[in-house]
Scaffold this active site. Structure first.
Site, PDB file in Angstrom:
ATOM      1  N   ARG A 110       0.816  -1.214   0.000  1.00 29.42           N
ATOM      2  CA  ARG A 110       0.000   0.000   0.000  1.00 29.42           C
ATOM      3  C   ARG A 110       0.850   1.265   0.000  1.00 29.42           C
ATOM      4  NH1 ARG A 110      -2.141  -3.669  -1.147  1.00 29.42           N
ATOM      5  NH2 ARG A 110      -4.038  -4.654  -0.397  1.00 29.42           N
TER       6      ARG A 110
ATOM      7  N   SER B 206     -11.494  -0.139   2.785  1.00 26.65           N
ATOM      8  CA  SER B 206     -10.815  -0.494   4.026  1.00 26.65           C
ATOM      9  C   SER B 206     -10.158   0.753   4.605  1.00 26.65           C
ATOM     10  CB  SER B 206      -9.762  -1.575   3.767  1.00 26.65           C
ATOM     11  OG  SER B 206     -10.377  -2.755   3.301  1.00 26.65           O
TER      12      SER B 206
ATOM     13  N   GLU C 235      -5.711   4.200   5.790  1.00 29.49           N
ATOM     14  CA  GLU C 235      -5.361   4.064   4.382  1.00 29.49           C
ATOM     15  C   GLU C 235      -5.828   5.265   3.551  1.00 29.49           C
ATOM     16  OE1 GLU C 235      -5.933   0.905   0.684  1.00 29.49           O
ATOM     17  OE2 GLU C 235      -6.113   0.222   2.758  1.00 29.49           O
TER      18      GLU C 235
END
Length: 364
Positions: free
Chosen positions: A180, A258, A356
């Site tokens: 990520r 998420s 995130e």
């Protein structure tokens, strides 16, 4: 750089002030001073360059699926990336060559591109079906799901370098991809993604299935392959069941996907987790664990809403990793929920979750 000033002499494509809640999947965010829609690469570069030269802050928005924007909005120019175009060096359905080099404009919708790839017989992105947002956003986060990451198929990224004032092309090896993360995320105010080039095998079968849940649904073993169209259908069904496919009528999808990344811990920190906690050893010796498992075991059930925001913001009723707007939330409501979950997990397990989505005008 010039001192900040209000946007003026707006370029073509300016559509005036817009409330950012209309441009994000969370449906949160106050007004922007100005929104400029860029439908070509030249318009995109010019909109950013013009603002930079005049010291006007810039916020780039495409699908708006990874943004949490302040209720106060954004004082500056929002550049909405609406560029389009998919070109390939192989005809759809041609399996005679070793693969297809596919160039995709940053503003293309990600899931529409995945659908196009599967229909064309290009494999390698089918497990990333149903993810909202734009193609240009995927290298920034190194978007991944169900055992695939875009880093596995990206060949090049073209970007406008706001510091050097020029277009640059980065090979995949120069993008610093990790979980990520990328060089573009590391310098969030420097690069404007213009185009992403993918190297995709030409095959009716998808890439080897790398995720146990997906393998079970497909009836194959991990590491085996299945038709790419079947993989796409299975992923869409799995994501829909978790409220991860956009549906305006379903508040569980009024989210940024998420909200927390899966923690990557040192071996020593991972050893302090309960024995039953998920552990996924990484090549560098670290250990990845499950944010959803930690959240649930810390006492946060699906649908949880802390005191003060009941009925406005809650964990999804389908998936504890998604923080959702139930229809009347503001950004502070969502952050109150995020803080409650983050602090509860840290108190229970000594692990601090990291958000995130990108926070605009906010601090978690």
């Amino acid at each position: 750089m010039a001192s900040p000033e209000s946007p003026s002499s707006a370029p073509a494509g300016s559509i005036g002030a817009v409330n950012l809640s209309e441009m994000t999947t969370l449906r949160l965010g106050g007004p922007a001073d100005e929104v400029v829609e860029a439908t070509t690469e030249a318009e995109l570069v010019e909109a950013v360059r013009d603002a930079d030269e005049r010291g006007v802050p810039v916020l780039l928005v495409a699908g708006g699926s990874n943004l949490v924007v302040s209720d106060a909005g954004f004082r500056g120019r929002v550049v909405r990336i609406a560029t389009r175009g998919i070109t390939a060096d192989a005809e759809p359905g041609d399996t005679s060559c070793g693969g297809a080099v596919v160039r995709v404009a940053a503003g293309e919708e990600w899931d529409a591109f995945v659908a196009h790839a599967v229909a064309s017989g290009w494999s390698g992105v089918e497990a990333l079906s149903g993810i909202p947002g734009s193609v240009g956003a995927t290298p920034v986060q190194n978007v991944g799901a169900y055992g695939q990451e875009v880093a596995q198929t990206i060949a090049q990224v073209r970007a406008w370098d706001r510091v050097e004032g020029r277009v640059r092309t980065f090979a995949a090896s120069d993008c610093d991809f990790s979980y990520r993360h990328s060089r573009f995320k590391a310098e969030p105010d420097r690069f404007v993604i213009l185009e992403v080039t993918f190297q995709l095998p030409t095959a009716s079968l998808g890439a080897p299935v790398a995720y146990a849940e997906l393998a079970r649904v497909l009836g194959v073993e991990v590491g085996q392959r299945a038709p790419a169209a079947d993989v796409r259908a299975a992923v869409l069904a799995l994501r829909a069941a978790k409220g991860m496919v956009l549906d305006a009528a379903d508040h569980d999808t009024w989210s940024a996907g998420s909200f927390f990344t899966n923690p990557v811990l040192s071996a020593e920190a991972a050893a302090r987790l309960p024995d039953e906690a998920p552990r996924f050893p990484q090549p560098d010796g670290t250990v990845k664990t499950s944010a959803a498992w930690l959240i649930e075991r810390a006492g946060f059930a699906k649908g949880h809403s802390p005191a003060g925001v009941e009925g406005r913001a809650s964990l999804s009723t389908k998936h504890t990793l998604a923080l959702t707007n139930r229809g009347s939330a503001n950004a502070e409501d969502l952050l109150a929920l995020a803080r409650a979950v983050r602090d509860g997990v840290e108190e229970a397990f000594g692990v601090r979750l990291v958000n995130e989505p990108v926070l605009v005008g906010l601090t978690l």
